[in-house]
Structures are given as C-alpha cells and as structure tokens.
Design a protein around this motif. Structure first.
Motif, PDB file in Angstrom:
ATOM      1  N   SER A   1       6.868  -7.760   1.926  1.00  0.00           N
ATOM      2  CA  SER A   1       6.036  -8.798   1.314  1.00  0.00           C
ATOM      3  C   SER A   1       5.433  -9.682   2.400  1.00  0.00           C
ATOM      4  O   SER A   1       6.118 -10.060   3.350  1.00  0.00           O
ATOM      5  CB  SER A   1       6.881  -9.650   0.364  1.00  0.00           C
ATOM      6  N   GLY A   2       4.148  -9.986   2.249  1.00  0.00           N
ATOM      7  CA  GLY A   2       3.470 -10.804   3.241  1.00  0.00           C
ATOM      8  C   GLY A   2       2.866 -10.027   4.382  1.00  0.00           C
ATOM      9  O   GLY A   2       2.293 -10.612   5.308  1.00  0.00           O
ATOM     10  N   ALA A   3       2.941  -8.684   4.320  1.00  0.00           N
ATOM     11  CA  ALA A   3       2.407  -7.856   5.411  1.00  0.00           C
ATOM     12  C   ALA A   3       0.887  -7.777   5.392  1.00  0.00           C
ATOM     13  O   ALA A   3       0.281  -7.339   6.365  1.00  0.00           O
ATOM     14  CB  ALA A   3       2.998  -6.450   5.338  1.00  0.00           C
ATOM     15  N   GLY A   4       0.265  -8.160   4.272  1.00  0.00           N
ATOM     16  CA  GLY A   4      -1.190  -8.127   4.166  1.00  0.00           C
ATOM     17  C   GLY A   4      -1.725  -7.030   3.270  1.00  0.00           C
ATOM     18  O   GLY A   4      -2.937  -6.838   3.171  1.00  0.00           O
ATOM     19  N   LYS A   5      -0.836  -6.308   2.579  1.00  0.00           N
ATOM     20  CA  LYS A   5      -1.252  -5.168   1.755  1.00  0.00           C
ATOM     21  C   LYS A   5      -2.201  -5.590   0.630  1.00  0.00           C
ATOM     22  O   LYS A   5      -3.264  -5.004   0.440  1.00  0.00           O
ATOM     23  CB  LYS A   5      -0.022  -4.470   1.162  1.00  0.00           C
TER      24      LYS A   5
ATOM     25  N   HIS B   1      -5.842  11.546  -9.295  1.00  0.00           N
ATOM     26  CA  HIS B   1      -6.368  11.957  -7.994  1.00  0.00           C
ATOM     27  C   HIS B   1      -6.643  13.459  -7.959  1.00  0.00           C
ATOM     28  O   HIS B   1      -7.730  13.901  -7.562  1.00  0.00           O
ATOM     29  CB  HIS B   1      -5.390  11.578  -6.887  1.00  0.00           C
ATOM     30  N   GLU B   2      -5.673  14.247  -8.382  1.00  0.00           N
ATOM     31  CA  GLU B   2      -5.791  15.697  -8.271  1.00  0.00           C
ATOM     32  C   GLU B   2      -6.839  16.278  -9.226  1.00  0.00           C
ATOM     33  O   GLU B   2      -7.622  17.149  -8.848  1.00  0.00           O
ATOM     34  CB  GLU B   2      -4.432  16.353  -8.543  1.00  0.00           C
ATOM     35  N   GLU B   3      -6.845  15.803 -10.480  1.00  0.00           N
ATOM     36  CA  GLU B   3      -7.720  16.393 -11.490  1.00  0.00           C
ATOM     37  C   GLU B   3      -9.150  15.866 -11.409  1.00  0.00           C
ATOM     38  O   GLU B   3     -10.102  16.595 -11.699  1.00  0.00           O
ATOM     39  CB  GLU B   3      -7.140  16.124 -12.887  1.00  0.00           C
ATOM     40  N   ASP B   4      -9.306  14.598 -11.028  1.00  0.00           N
ATOM     41  CA  ASP B   4     -10.637  13.980 -11.016  1.00  0.00           C
ATOM     42  C   ASP B   4     -11.261  13.929  -9.623  1.00  0.00           C
ATOM     43  O   ASP B   4     -12.447  13.637  -9.492  1.00  0.00           O
ATOM     44  CB  ASP B   4     -10.571  12.545 -11.550  1.00  0.00           C
ATOM     45  N   GLY B   5     -10.453  14.142  -8.592  1.00  0.00           N
ATOM     46  CA  GLY B   5     -10.970  14.030  -7.240  1.00  0.00           C
ATOM     47  C   GLY B   5     -11.279  12.599  -6.838  1.00  0.00           C
ATOM     48  O   GLY B   5     -12.158  12.351  -6.007  1.00  0.00           O
ATOM     49  N   ARG B   6     -10.547  11.640  -7.411  1.00  0.00           N
ATOM     50  CA  ARG B   6     -10.756  10.233  -7.073  1.00  0.00           C
ATOM     51  C   ARG B   6      -9.793   9.830  -5.952  1.00  0.00           C
ATOM     52  O   ARG B   6      -8.655  10.294  -5.897  1.00  0.00           O
ATOM     53  CB  ARG B   6     -10.514   9.329  -8.285  1.00  0.00           C
ATOM     54  N   THR B   7     -10.254   8.949  -5.098  1.00  0.00           N
ATOM     55  CA  THR B   7      -9.368   8.374  -4.092  1.00  0.00           C
ATOM     56  C   THR B   7      -8.523   7.288  -4.744  1.00  0.00           C
ATOM     57  O   THR B   7      -9.045   6.431  -5.460  1.00  0.00           O
ATOM     58  CB  THR B   7     -10.183   7.780  -2.926  1.00  0.00           C
ATOM     59  N   VAL B   8      -7.215   7.345  -4.522  1.00  0.00           N
ATOM     60  CA  VAL B   8      -6.289   6.321  -5.027  1.00  0.00           C
ATOM     61  C   VAL B   8      -5.587   5.694  -3.830  1.00  0.00           C
ATOM     62  O   VAL B   8      -4.974   6.402  -3.028  1.00  0.00           O
ATOM     63  CB  VAL B   8      -5.248   6.926  -5.994  1.00  0.00           C
ATOM     64  N   ILE B   9      -5.721   4.386  -3.690  1.00  0.00           N
ATOM     65  CA  ILE B   9      -5.025   3.649  -2.627  1.00  0.00           C
ATOM     66  C   ILE B   9      -4.054   2.713  -3.311  1.00  0.00           C
ATOM     67  O   ILE B   9      -4.450   1.855  -4.102  1.00  0.00           O
ATOM     68  CB  ILE B   9      -6.011   2.867  -1.738  1.00  0.00           C
ATOM     69  N   CYS B  10      -2.781   2.888  -3.005  1.00  0.00           N
ATOM     70  CA  CYS B  10      -1.719   2.254  -3.783  1.00  0.00           C
ATOM     71  C   CYS B  10      -0.759   1.496  -2.875  1.00  0.00           C
ATOM     72  O   CYS B  10      -0.184   2.076  -1.956  1.00  0.00           O
ATOM     73  CB  CYS B  10      -0.986   3.358  -4.541  1.00  0.00           C
ATOM     74  N   ASN B  11      -0.594   0.205  -3.103  1.00  0.00           N
ATOM     75  CA  ASN B  11       0.409  -0.588  -2.382  1.00  0.00           C
ATOM     76  C   ASN B  11       1.784  -0.308  -2.965  1.00  0.00           C
ATOM     77  O   ASN B  11       1.979  -0.407  -4.181  1.00  0.00           O
ATOM     78  CB  ASN B  11       0.116  -2.085  -2.496  1.00  0.00           C
ATOM     79  N   LEU B  12       2.739   0.005  -2.099  1.00  0.00           N
ATOM     80  CA  LEU B  12       4.080   0.358  -2.556  1.00  0.00           C
ATOM     81  C   LEU B  12       5.131  -0.328  -1.690  1.00  0.00           C
ATOM     82  O   LEU B  12       4.882  -0.637  -0.531  1.00  0.00           O
ATOM     83  CB  LEU B  12       4.284   1.881  -2.483  1.00  0.00           C
ATOM     84  N   HIS B  13       6.317  -0.524  -2.271  1.00  0.00           N
ATOM     85  CA  HIS B  13       7.429  -1.086  -1.511  1.00  0.00           C
ATOM     86  C   HIS B  13       8.443  -0.024  -1.110  1.00  0.00           C
ATOM     87  O   HIS B  13       9.273  -0.251  -0.236  1.00  0.00           O
ATOM     88  CB  HIS B  13       8.155  -2.156  -2.348  1.00  0.00           C
ATOM     89  N   THR B  14       8.388   1.127  -1.778  1.00  0.00           N
ATOM     90  CA  THR B  14       9.478   2.086  -1.628  1.00  0.00           C
ATOM     91  C   THR B  14       9.031   3.346  -0.901  1.00  0.00           C
ATOM     92  O   THR B  14       7.994   3.933  -1.203  1.00  0.00           O
ATOM     93  CB  THR B  14      10.039   2.463  -3.012  1.00  0.00           C
TER      94      THR B  14
END
Length: 273
Positions: A36-40, A191-204
C-alpha cells in the motif's frame, strides 16, 4: 500499443509515482503488485485520466493521452474503462441500470436525466450479465447482491463501454477467496476471448502468477520489477515489498488452495508445541 514514458505524479513535496515507464506492445493481462502506498492506484488513475500527470506522457496507438481535454478526454475514458475496489455502483438502482451506466458518455443529457435507454443497449447489458453468470440478478437492486456479484456488475458496466483497455484497481481486495477467484477468472476470460488489455492492481503474488501474463512491481512510486510470472520469486517479492526473510506469501494469499496449505502447516506446527 500503449506507452507510458517517465510518468510522474507529485502531491506537494511527496512523489506518488516516480518516472514510471512501461510499454505494452500487444493485448495482455498485466498485474501490478506492491505494498500500500507504492503508487499503483495513482498510476492507474493517471492512465484513465482521473488524475493528471505532473510530468511524463501516456501514448496509445500514437495518440497522446495526457493532453486530452473535454470530449476527447471523455472518449478516452470510454476506451479505457476503470473498475474500483468498492464497486462504485448505485446501490438503490437495479443491476441492469447500473450496467447501462457504462453508456453514459455516449448518451445525451436528456436521455441521461430521464433514464432512457435504447432496447438494443438493454439487451446487450443482459447478455453481458449472462456472460458473467449473473443475468438472473438483473432486476434486483445492486445493494441486494454479494460483494463478488457486485464486482461482476462493475465489470459488466465496464464492458458496456466496449473498451480497448480495462483498468482494475484492487478488484478483489474486499472479497473472500471464492469470490476473488470468480472475479479474476472473469477478467482473464475477458482478456483471452475479447483480446482486451487488462491491467490489474493486486496485493497477492499467487494471484498475479496464476492469472497474469506479465507482472510489474512498484516500490515507493518506482517500477522495480517487470517480468514474467515465473520470474516473480520469493526473493524478488521481498525486494518489491521491502520485506525481510520472515516474509510469507501465504499470509497475503487469496487462493483457496494456498490458504488451506497454510492453515494445515499452522495446525501441524501447533501440534508439536
């Protein structure tokens, strides 16, 4: 396709994102990790133009995004949909109306005021809900749904925009492991079916490894790791999180199997005390 070049965001004397550079050459599912606080979150908000960059640039298919204003900026925000940790639904509205809010940038003020939607948009909203396994909840108020179901409604609203990019800011942080898995599987399928880029913030880390093609690590506003999931070793994770040898991935896991193994190990340890 998407280029982020030395993107920086300062709040007074504090630097939230420090000269972040990232190139996305083709549609991908990218996980951004860090404490948390890394700037994501600030990074995603700048990409979506919910926050303005202090320095640097964002370019999408040759178009400069950081300088867009007015209608051009709103058009970009339709192409680059945002999903939030707290869902950002209208609790008292029915599910299908919440999904239809994904078309607001394309509708007139009059239609918005009187909640008027074309029949084809309503049908499309229900089709998207069906794709996400929650079509039966279309007439219910959003507040009547579980957290995992509400997050899938938020994903459906994003898909109504027909975006090129989906930004997900901690989409599973407030969900239990079962719902977290359902939401991540939905994003992966999109992402796989539509060919969309997904950018996802995660903690794990286990979630990033399982669902993402590429993992980016942030620490103190800077990108300190950018590689394949298999390159995300425990040693690399300690560096990203600024942790010592006591760092345990199981402590932050959302994967049911990992949690079960961690619980079994803890019980076994207690048995020998």
């Amino acid at each position: 396709m998407l280029r982020i070049d030395k993107l920086t965001k300062r709040f007074g004397a504090n630097t939230a994102v420090d000269a972040a550079t990232l190139d996305v050459d083709k549609p991908a599912m990218i996980g951004i990790i860090g404490r948390s606080g890394a700037g994501k979150s600030t990074l995603l908000r700048m990409i979506n133009r919910l926050a303005d960059a202090t320095e640097g640039s964002i370019t999408f298919e040759g178009r400069e995004v950081t300088t867009l204003t007015g209608a051009a900026k709103r058009a970009w925000q339709s192409e680059c949909a945002m999903i939030f940790q707290q869902f950002n639904l209208v609790p008292r509205l029915d599910v299908v109306s919440n999904v239809l809010h994904g078309t607001l940038n394309k509708r007139s003020t009059f239609a918005t005021m009187f909640n008027l939607y074309p029949t084809e948009d309503i049908h499309r909203a229900i089709e998207i809900l069906d794709r996400l396994g929650i079509a039966e909840h279309a007439p219910k108020r959003a507040e009547a749904l579980s957290g995992g179901q509400q997050q899938r409604v938020a994903i459906a609203r994003a898909l109504m925009q027909d975006p090129r990019i989906i930004l997900a800011d901690e989409p599973i942080a407030s969900l239990d492991p079962m719902n977290a898995q359902t939401v991540m599987e939905a994003l992966r399928r999109i992402h796989e079916e539509d060919g969309r880029t997904v950018i996802c913030n995660l903690h794990t880390l286990d979630t990033a490894r399982r669902y993402c093609d590429r993992v980016v690590g942030m620490r103190d506003g800077r990108i300190v790791f950018d590689g394949l999931p298999e390159q995300l070793t425990t040693g690399v994770a300690r560096e990203i999180y600024g942790a010592d040898a006591s760092f345990s991935e199981a402590a932050t896991s959302t994967e049911i199997g990992t949690l079960d193994r961690a619980e079994a190990a803890e019980l076994e340890a207690k048995a020998f005390v």
